[in-house]
Design a protein around this motif. Structure first.
Motif, PDB file in Angstrom:
ATOM      1  N   PHE A 221       0.822  -1.236   0.000  1.00 15.80           N
ATOM      2  CA  PHE A 221       0.000   0.000   0.000  1.00 15.80           C
ATOM      3  C   PHE A 221       0.845   1.269   0.000  1.00 15.80           C
ATOM      4  N   GLU A 222       2.182   1.143  -0.055  1.00 16.85           N
ATOM      5  CA  GLU A 222       3.053   2.321   0.070  1.00 16.85           C
ATOM      6  C   GLU A 222       2.831   3.362  -1.026  1.00 16.85           C
ATOM      7  N   ASP A 223       2.325   2.902  -2.183  1.00 16.78           N
ATOM      8  CA  ASP A 223       2.062   3.851  -3.266  1.00 16.78           C
ATOM      9  C   ASP A 223       1.048   4.919  -2.833  1.00 16.78           C
ATOM     10  N   ARG A 224       0.203   4.596  -1.878  1.00 18.18           N
ATOM     11  CA  ARG A 224      -0.813   5.557  -1.423  1.00 18.18           C
ATOM     12  C   ARG A 224      -0.235   6.581  -0.457  1.00 18.18           C
ATOM     13  N   LEU A 225       1.019   6.330  -0.009  1.00 18.83           N
ATOM     14  CA  LEU A 225       1.596   7.208   1.004  1.00 18.83           C
ATOM     15  C   LEU A 225       2.596   8.206   0.415  1.00 18.83           C
ATOM     16  N   THR A 226       3.011   7.973  -0.823  1.00 19.55           N
ATOM     17  CA  THR A 226       4.024   8.867  -1.396  1.00 19.55           C
ATOM     18  C   THR A 226       3.446  10.260  -1.654  1.00 19.55           C
ATOM     19  N   SER A 227       2.280  10.336  -2.318  1.00 17.30           N
ATOM     20  CA  SER A 227       1.607  11.640  -2.301  1.00 17.30           C
ATOM     21  C   SER A 227       0.177  11.365  -1.824  1.00 17.30           C
ATOM     22  N   ILE A 228      -0.086  11.815  -0.605  1.00 13.28           N
ATOM     23  CA  ILE A 228      -1.336  11.454   0.073  1.00 13.28           C
ATOM     24  C   ILE A 228      -2.520  12.222  -0.534  1.00 13.28           C
ATOM     25  N   ASN A 229      -3.519  11.455  -0.972  1.00 14.18           N
ATOM     26  CA  ASN A 229      -4.727  12.064  -1.518  1.00 14.18           C
ATOM     27  C   ASN A 229      -5.777  12.086  -0.399  1.00 14.18           C
ATOM     28  N   SER A 230      -6.003  13.263   0.172  1.00 18.06           N
ATOM     29  CA  SER A 230      -6.829  13.337   1.385  1.00 18.06           C
ATOM     30  C   SER A 230      -8.293  12.977   1.138  1.00 18.06           C
ATOM     31  N   SER A 231      -8.719  12.906  -0.125  1.00 24.80           N
ATOM     32  CA  SER A 231     -10.105  12.481  -0.348  1.00 24.80           C
ATOM     33  C   SER A 231     -10.206  10.958  -0.378  1.00 24.80           C
ATOM     34  N   GLN A 232      -9.049  10.286  -0.397  1.00 26.39           N
ATOM     35  CA  GLN A 232      -9.062   8.814  -0.468  1.00 26.39           C
ATOM     36  C   GLN A 232      -8.565   8.147   0.814  1.00 26.39           C
ATOM     37  N   ILE A 233      -7.721   8.847   1.562  1.00 23.52           N
ATOM     38  CA  ILE A 233      -7.172   8.237   2.788  1.00 23.52           C
ATOM     39  C   ILE A 233      -7.021   9.333   3.851  1.00 23.52           C
ATOM     40  N   VAL A 235      -5.560  11.619   6.420  1.00 20.82           N
ATOM     41  CA  VAL A 235      -4.164  12.073   6.400  1.00 20.82           C
ATOM     42  C   VAL A 235      -3.405  11.614   7.656  1.00 20.82           C
ATOM     43  N   ALA A 236      -4.033  11.699   8.813  1.00 19.98           N
ATOM     44  CA  ALA A 236      -3.358  11.268  10.049  1.00 19.98           C
ATOM     45  C   ALA A 236      -3.068   9.773   9.988  1.00 19.98           C
ATOM     46  N   PHE A 237      -4.021   9.019   9.466  1.00 19.09           N
ATOM     47  CA  PHE A 237      -3.841   7.558   9.327  1.00 19.09           C
ATOM     48  C   PHE A 237      -2.685   7.277   8.360  1.00 19.09           C
ATOM     49  N   LYS A 242       2.988   5.742   7.355  1.00 18.16           N
ATOM     50  CA  LYS A 242       4.274   6.138   6.787  1.00 18.16           C
ATOM     51  C   LYS A 242       5.369   5.970   7.843  1.00 18.16           C
ATOM     52  N   GLN A 243       5.041   6.433   9.047  1.00 16.27           N
ATOM     53  CA  GLN A 243       6.001   6.348  10.140  1.00 16.27           C
ATOM     54  C   GLN A 243       6.344   4.893  10.470  1.00 16.27           C
ATOM     55  N   LYS A 244       5.279   4.075  10.559  1.00 15.07           N
ATOM     56  CA  LYS A 244       5.512   2.654  10.879  1.00 15.07           C
ATOM     57  C   LYS A 244       6.380   2.012   9.807  1.00 15.07           C
ATOM     58  N   CYS A 245       6.055   2.301   8.564  1.00 20.00           N
ATOM     59  CA  CYS A 245       6.762   1.632   7.465  1.00 20.00           C
ATOM     60  C   CYS A 245       8.200   2.097   7.353  1.00 20.00           C
ATOM     61  N   PHE A 267     -15.661  -2.226   7.507  1.00 22.93           N
ATOM     62  CA  PHE A 267     -16.571  -1.331   6.786  1.00 22.93           C
ATOM     63  C   PHE A 267     -16.619   0.046   7.453  1.00 22.93           C
ATOM     64  N   ILE A 268     -16.558   0.033   8.778  1.00 18.20           N
ATOM     65  CA  ILE A 268     -16.532   1.309   9.508  1.00 18.20           C
ATOM     66  C   ILE A 268     -15.238   2.046   9.153  1.00 18.20           C
ATOM     67  N   ASN A 269     -14.121   1.295   9.162  1.00 20.44           N
ATOM     68  CA  ASN A 269     -12.838   1.906   8.792  1.00 20.44           C
ATOM     69  C   ASN A 269     -12.889   2.462   7.373  1.00 20.44           C
ATOM     70  N   ASN A 270     -13.487   1.683   6.477  1.00 21.21           N
ATOM     71  CA  ASN A 270     -13.516   2.124   5.077  1.00 21.21           C
ATOM     72  C   ASN A 270     -14.323   3.423   4.941  1.00 21.21           C
ATOM     73  N   LEU A 271     -15.437   3.491   5.669  1.00 21.70           N
ATOM     74  CA  LEU A 271     -16.258   4.712   5.614  1.00 21.70           C
ATOM     75  C   LEU A 271     -15.492   5.904   6.184  1.00 21.70           C
ATOM     76  N   ASN A 272     -14.486   5.609   7.055  1.00 21.10           N
ATOM     77  CA  ASN A 272     -13.669   6.683   7.642  1.00 21.10           C
ATOM     78  C   ASN A 272     -12.349   6.901   6.895  1.00 21.10           C
ATOM     79  N   ASN A 273     -12.215   6.278   5.735  1.00 26.77           N
ATOM     80  CA  ASN A 273     -10.969   6.401   4.944  1.00 26.77           C
ATOM     81  C   ASN A 273      -9.735   5.886   5.685  1.00 26.77           C
TER      82      ASN A 273
END
Ligand code: HEM
Length: 342
Positions: A221-233, A235-237, A242-245, A267-273
């Motif tokens: 999933f690292e590709d999602r962390l290189t430039s964070i798209n805040s409408s998809q994930i 940002v704090a998460f 990123k830090q863990k990885c 599903f709850i997590n997904n609804l919360n991005n």
């Protein structure tokens, strides 16, 4: 349907089977899978498998997440025929295990332990030739039963599993790449990958709930962390991942809220991005799957708090009925990692 004993199945099984009756592509599964196949060949076999699985994961329940994924990766390539377990193959030097999506599979030892235990149990009190008794339970069935046991262990709910799946003799790495959905898939690609196996958008959404257990490698999933798209994930998460990885973690839990419990938290997590893969987020980009997500994620608002669990039982049964071998094809392997030598 006139399969022996089908009418005595529990209501959930009966409800789920309606799909199989309506879909002609399942006719081979209807010919092959029977509710009582293993039960009649070796009464008590299922219990022997359950015991062996429970022992094998006792020190590490995460292995059970591995077993669930193994079953999925098995059924999506040549049907549920245990081709994912093979180290060798009649067709190709590179079995499915060698493919990139399968490099991170785990839990093989759980299936090996269950297979050894069930064959020993079924051979008890039999007089067999010096080279051993003929095997009774296929590795594909052992895997389907073990996945069911793991659902019980991780989620505390249960479904019945039909048996009679033959083991295949062919395993080709490229077929895993061609048939398994990837974590970067969009909703169109996911829908088409599942439709090829006669699974619907509802099945796709329901089965994705398995991502409420187990782990994922940062590379998935690292590709999602290189430039964070805040409408998809969130940002704090994303930043915490990123830090863990970068701190040397190789894997992170799929569900950061209830990581070891198979429940509707995904599903709850997904609804919360706050889910890991783009393919998870992709379920939010289609009105039908988004609607299922709302139903399963917000099920405290509905009268039945077990909405997702009931759907998951049916979807697992349906996935376990993907059979591509014909009634007289395949074999019952002696050892799950190798085809039989004649
Ligand atoms: C919808 C398409 C799916 C995609 C794209 C997908 C992709 C993935 C990926 C990339 C991983 C992490 C691998 C790693 O980095 O170690 C994973 C883990 C996992 N997947 Fe899926 N998956 C999908 C559907 C499913 C289904 C249908 C099931 C089971 C019913 C499932 C069960 C699991 C489990 C339990 C894990 C954790 C495994 C472990 O902890 O070893 N997935 N999936």
């Amino acid at each position: 349907m006139t399969i022996n004993g089908a009418r005595i199945l529990l209501p959930t099984v009966y409800n789920c089977l309606i799909f199989a009756i309506l879909l002609p592509l399942f006719s081979t599964a209807d010919d092959i899978l029977l509710p009582l196949d293993v039960k009649s060949k070796c009464p008590g076999a299922e219990d022997a498998i359950t015991k062996a699985v429970t022992n094998a994961v006792a020190g590490n329940k995460g292995l059970c997440a591995g077993v669930l994924r193994l079953h999925f990766h098995d059924c999506f390539v040549r049907g549920c025929d245990a081709s994912v377990l093979l180290d060798n193959s009649t067709a190709n030097p590179n079995p499915e295990k060698d493919s990139i999506p399968n490099k991170t599979l785990r839990g093989f030892q759980v299936i090996d332990a269950a297979k050894i235990a069930v064959e020993a149990y079924c051979a008890k009190n039999k007089s067999c030739p010096t080279n051993g008794c003929d095997p009774v339970v296929s590795c594909a069935d052992v895997l389907a039963f073990a996945a069911r046991d793991c659902v019980k262990i991780l989620g505390d709910f249960f479904y019945d599993v039909y048996s009679g799946r033959p083991d295949g003799t062919i395993s080709i790495a490229q077929e895993a790449v061609d048939n398994l959905p990837a974590p970067f898939f969009n909703i169109t690609q996911l829908q088409s990958s599942f439709a090829k196996k006669n699974l619907t958008l509802e099945d796709l959404t329901v089965l994705s709930g398995a991502h409420s257990v187990g782990v994922a490698h940062c590379s998935s999933f690292e590709d999602r962390l290189t430039s964070i798209n805040s409408s998809q994930i969130n940002v704090a998460f994303a930043n915490s991942l990123k830090q863990k990885c970068t701190n040397g973690n190789v894997t992170v839990p799929q569900d950061y809220v209830t990581p070891d419990y198979l429940d509707n938290q995904y599903f709850i997590n997904n609804l919360n991005n706050t889910v890991l893969f783009f393919s998870d987020f992709a379920l939010r980009t289609n009105t039908i799957t988004e609607d299922y997500m709302e139903q399963f994620g917000n099920n405290y608002k509905l009268s039945n708090p077990n909405t997702w669990k009931d759907k998951f039982k049916c979807a697992m049964q349906k996935m376990g009925r993907i059979i591509e071998l014909g009634p007289n094809q395949g074999e019952i392997r002696k050892v799950c990692s190798a085809i039989n030598v004649s």
